[in-house]
Design a protein around this motif. Structure first.
Motif, PDB file in Angstrom:
ATOM      1  N   GLU A 156      -4.115   8.345  -9.260  1.00 38.33           N
ATOM      2  CA  GLU A 156      -4.811   7.836 -10.442  1.00 38.33           C
ATOM      3  C   GLU A 156      -4.895   6.313 -10.400  1.00 38.33           C
ATOM      4  OE1 GLU A 156      -2.826   9.331 -13.843  1.00 38.33           O
ATOM      5  OE2 GLU A 156      -3.510  11.407 -13.585  1.00 38.33           O
ATOM      6  N   ILE A 157      -3.779   5.665 -10.052  1.00 32.88           N
ATOM      7  CA  ILE A 157      -3.789   4.206  -9.955  1.00 32.88           C
ATOM      8  C   ILE A 157      -4.740   3.752  -8.853  1.00 32.88           C
ATOM      9  CG2 ILE A 157      -2.362   2.187  -9.482  1.00 32.88           C
ATOM     10  CD1 ILE A 157      -0.010   3.661 -10.698  1.00 32.88           C
ATOM     11  N   VAL A 161      -7.807   1.095  -9.111  1.00 27.91           N
ATOM     12  CA  VAL A 161      -7.891  -0.080  -8.236  1.00 27.91           C
ATOM     13  C   VAL A 161      -9.218  -0.091  -7.484  1.00 27.91           C
ATOM     14  CG1 VAL A 161      -6.855  -1.197  -6.230  1.00 27.91           C
ATOM     15  CG2 VAL A 161      -5.389  -0.281  -8.013  1.00 27.91           C
ATOM     16  N   GLU A 162      -9.669   1.057  -7.007  1.00 32.14           N
ATOM     17  CA  GLU A 162     -10.952   1.119  -6.297  1.00 32.14           C
ATOM     18  C   GLU A 162     -12.100   0.713  -7.219  1.00 32.14           C
ATOM     19  OE1 GLU A 162     -11.164   5.066  -4.879  1.00 32.14           O
ATOM     20  OE2 GLU A 162      -9.719   4.783  -3.233  1.00 32.14           O
ATOM     21  N   ARG A 163     -12.062   1.194  -8.458  1.00 37.86           N
ATOM     22  CA  ARG A 163     -13.117   0.788  -9.404  1.00 37.86           C
ATOM     23  C   ARG A 163     -13.051  -0.710  -9.680  1.00 37.86           C
ATOM     24  NH1 ARG A 163     -11.612   5.803 -11.670  1.00 37.86           N
ATOM     25  NH2 ARG A 163     -10.187   4.796 -13.130  1.00 37.86           N
ATOM     26  N   ALA A 255       2.359  -3.024  -9.033  1.00 35.38           N
ATOM     27  CA  ALA A 255       3.633  -3.336  -8.381  1.00 35.38           C
ATOM     28  C   ALA A 255       4.816  -2.802  -9.185  1.00 35.38           C
ATOM     29  CB  ALA A 255       3.746  -4.851  -8.203  1.00 35.38           C
ATOM     30  N   GLN A 256       4.740  -2.977 -10.514  1.00 42.50           N
ATOM     31  CA  GLN A 256       5.835  -2.487 -11.355  1.00 42.50           C
ATOM     32  C   GLN A 256       5.929  -0.961 -11.303  1.00 42.50           C
ATOM     33  OE1 GLN A 256       5.479  -3.663 -15.428  1.00 42.50           O
ATOM     34  NE2 GLN A 256       7.392  -2.708 -16.060  1.00 42.50           N
ATOM     35  N   THR A 257       4.769  -0.296 -11.353  1.00 44.60           N
ATOM     36  CA  THR A 257       4.771   1.170 -11.334  1.00 44.60           C
ATOM     37  C   THR A 257       5.303   1.705 -10.006  1.00 44.60           C
ATOM     38  OG1 THR A 257       2.848   1.167 -12.822  1.00 44.60           O
ATOM     39  CG2 THR A 257       3.338   3.209 -11.639  1.00 44.60           C
ATOM     40  N   ILE A 258       4.869   1.078  -8.903  1.00 39.88           N
ATOM     41  CA  ILE A 258       5.345   1.522  -7.596  1.00 39.88           C
ATOM     42  C   ILE A 258       6.853   1.337  -7.487  1.00 39.88           C
ATOM     43  CG2 ILE A 258       5.295   0.974  -5.134  1.00 39.88           C
ATOM     44  CD1 ILE A 258       2.344   0.465  -5.388  1.00 39.88           C
ATOM     45  N   ARG A 259       7.353   0.195  -7.992  1.00 40.14           N
ATOM     46  CA  ARG A 259       8.793  -0.042  -7.942  1.00 40.14           C
ATOM     47  C   ARG A 259       9.553   1.003  -8.764  1.00 40.14           C
ATOM     48  NH1 ARG A 259      12.208  -2.294  -4.711  1.00 40.14           N
ATOM     49  NH2 ARG A 259      10.765  -4.040  -4.455  1.00 40.14           N
ATOM     50  N   GLU A 260       9.033   1.335  -9.952  1.00 43.05           N
ATOM     51  CA  GLU A 260       9.702   2.344 -10.779  1.00 43.05           C
ATOM     52  C   GLU A 260       9.674   3.715 -10.099  1.00 43.05           C
ATOM     53  OE1 GLU A 260       7.730   2.216 -14.493  1.00 43.05           O
ATOM     54  OE2 GLU A 260       8.634   0.310 -15.140  1.00 43.05           O
TER      55      GLU A 260
END
Length: 427
Positions: A156-157, A161-163, A255-260
Motif C-alpha cells: 500500500e505504501i 510512493v509511486e503515485r 522510514a518510520q513505518t518501515i522501522r516499526e
C-alpha cells in the motif's frame, strides 16, 4: 509622458500641442487663399521632428519595459531553478526511500520463505499428546500472519510512493517547460533590447517590408503587461512546493513505518527463537529423562534375567531329587501284600515327594512370574525406546534443522532496508 505648464499654472501634454499646431495649420490654410511653400516646409519639418521625438521617446519607454520584463523573467527563472533543485532533491530522497522499500519487500520475502520452511519442517515432527499445545507452531503461525500484514502494508505504501513520484515528475516537467519558455523569452527580449539600443545606428525593416501595419494575429499589448505568465509560474511553483512537502512527509512516514514494521518482525522472530530454545531444552530434558528410564529398565531386565536364570538353575537342581523320590515310590509300589502298608519309610518317602513337588511347583510359579515381569519390563522398555526415538527425532528437527533455517532469518537492519552488503546495488 512629458507635461508642460502655462504661465497660469495649467499643464498640457505634447500630444495636445501637436493637435493645437495641426488645428492652427488647418485654420491658416483656411484663411489663406494659397499655401505658402516655406510655411508648409517649416510645418512639415516641425511635424517630422515632433514625430521622431515621440517615436524615440516611445522606443525608450518600450526598451525600459523590455528591460523590466527581462529582470522579472530572470527573477522568476531563479525561483523556478531553485524550486527545481528542491523538487529534485526531494524526488531523489523519495526515490531512495522507494528503493529501500523494494529492498524491504525482498528481505521480508526471504523471511516469509524462512517461516514457510520452518512450518514445513515442523509438520514432520511426531506430535506427542495434543498437537495444538505446541507453542512454537502457534508462534510461527502468528509470525506468518504478521508477515502477511506487513507485506500488504508495504505494498500500500509502495502504491502511494509511486503515485507521488508521478506527481513529482509532472511538477518537474511543468517547471522545466516554464523555465525553458522563460529562457527563450529572455533571449528574445535581450535581442529586442539590443535592437532598440542599436536602432539609431542601423536601419531596421519590418518582416513585411515597408508596411507598418500590424501583422494578423500579432498582440496589441506588450507581453510585460500580461499577468498570465506570472499566474502560471505561481501555480507551477505552488504545485511543485506542495508536491515537495508531500514527498517529504511520505518519505518520513515511510522510514518510520518501515522501522516499526522491522521492529515488530524482529520482536516476533526473537519470540520464535526463544520458544524454539525452550522447546529444544524441554526435548533435551525429556530425552535425558527417557535415557535414565531406559537405563533403569535395562537394569531391571538384567535383574529379571538373573532371577530367571537362578530359578531355572534351582529347578534343574530340584529335578534330580524329585526323579529319585518318584523312582523310589514306583519301586516300593511293586512290593506285594501286606508290605504295601504305610510304614515309616513310606511316610518319609511320601513327605519327601510332596515337599519336592511343592518346591518344584513354587519354583515354576516364580519362574512364570519372573518371565511375565520381564516381558512387562521389555514392553515398557520398548515404549520408552519409542518415545526416546520420537524425542530424538523432534530434537534433531528443532535443534539442527530449524535452528539452521532460522539462522538465515534477516536482521533488523536488513528488514529496515539498510542491507550493508547490498545498499550500493539498490541505490
Amino acid at each position: 509622458m512629458c507635461r508642460r505648464k502655462f504661465k497660469n499654472g495649467e499643464s498640457f501634454r505634447e500630444e495636445d500641442c501637436f493637435v493645437f499646431i495641426a488645428g492652427f495649420v488647418n485654420l491658416y490654410f483656411e484663411r489663406t487663399e494659397y499655401d505658402d511653400p516655406i510655411e508648409i516646409v517649416r510645418m512639415a519639418r516641425l511635424a517630422v521632428k515632433e514625430a521622431n521625438m515621440r517615436a524615440t521617446r516611445m522606443q525608450g519607454q518600450t526598451t525600459q519595459q523590455l528591460l523590466q520584463r527581462v529582470k522579472d523573467l530572470k527573477y522568476w527563472s531563479g525561483e523556478i531553478d531553485r524550486e527545481l533543485a528542491d523538487v529534485k532533491e526531494e524526488h531523489d530522497d523519495l526515490l531512495r526511500c522507494y528503493r529501500r522499500l523494494q529492498l524491504c519487500l525482498d528481505i521480508t520475502g526471504r523471511a516469509t520463505r524462512c517461516n514457510e520452511s520452518c512450518l514445513a519442517v515442523r509438520r514432520k515432527k511426531v506430535q506427542v499428546g495434543d498437537h495444538t499445545s505446541d507453542r512454537v507452531d502457534l508462534e510461527l503461525h502468528k509470525e506468518k500472519d504478521l508477515m502477511s500484514e506487513t507485506v500488504r502494508g508495504m505494498k500500500e505504501i509502495a502504491g502511494k510512493v509511486e503515485r507521488q513520484l508521478e506527481v513529482n515528475q509532472a511538477a518537474r516537467k511543468n517547471l522545466m517547460r516554464d523555465l525553458t519558455l522563460k529562457q527563450e523569452a529572455i533571449s528574445l527580449d535581450h535581442r529586442s533590447v539590443s535592437m532598440g539600443v542599436d536602432g539609431n545606428k542601423t536601419v531596421t525593416r519590418t518582416p513585411d517590408g515597408d508596411r507598418l501595419d500590424f501583422r494578423e494575429g500579432a498582440p496589441l499589448q506588450r507581453m510585460s503587461e500580461y499577468s498570465e505568465w506570472i499566474e502560471n509560474t505561481g501555480n507551477n511553483l505552488n504545485y511543485a512546493a506542495r508536491a515537495r512537502v508531500h514527498s517529504r512527509k511520505i518519505g518520513q512516514k515511510l522510514a518510520q513505518t518501515i522501522r516499526e514494521m522491522a521492529q515488530q518482525l524482529r520482536t516476533e522472530a526473537i519470540a520464535v527463537e526463544s520458544l524454539l530454545k525452550d522447546s529444544v531444552r524441554n526435548w533435551q530434558e525429556w530425552k535425558d529423562n527417557l535415557h535414565s528410564q531406559v537405563n533403569g529398565k535395562d537394569k531391571e531386565i538384567k535383574n529379571a534375567d538373573g532371577a530367571i536364570e537362578e530359578i531355572s538353575f534351582s529347578l534343574r537342581q530340584k529335578s534330580g531329587p524329585l526323579q529319585v523320590a518318584l523312582s523310589r515310590q514306583n519301586q516300593r509300589g511293586l512290593r506285594p501284600g501286606i508290605e504295601l502298608c504305610n510304614d515309616k519309610a513310606q511316610h518319609a518317602l511320601h513327605q519327601e515327594l510332596m515337599m519336592l513337588k511343592g518346591t518344584f511347583l513354587s519354583l515354576e510359579n516364580q519362574l512364570d512370574k519372573a518371565k511375565e515381569s520381564r516381558k512387562k519390563l521389555e514392553n515398557d522398555r520398548d515404549k520408552l525406546q519409542r518415545k526416546l526415538e520420537i524425542c530424538d527425532h523432534n530434537l534433531t528437527i528443532d535443534n539442527e534443522i530449524l535452528r539452521q533455517i532460522r539462522s538465515s532469518y534477516p536482521h533488523e537492519i536488513q528488514l529496515s532496508g539498510f542491507l550493508l552488503s547490498e545498499t550500493k546495488d539498490h541505490r
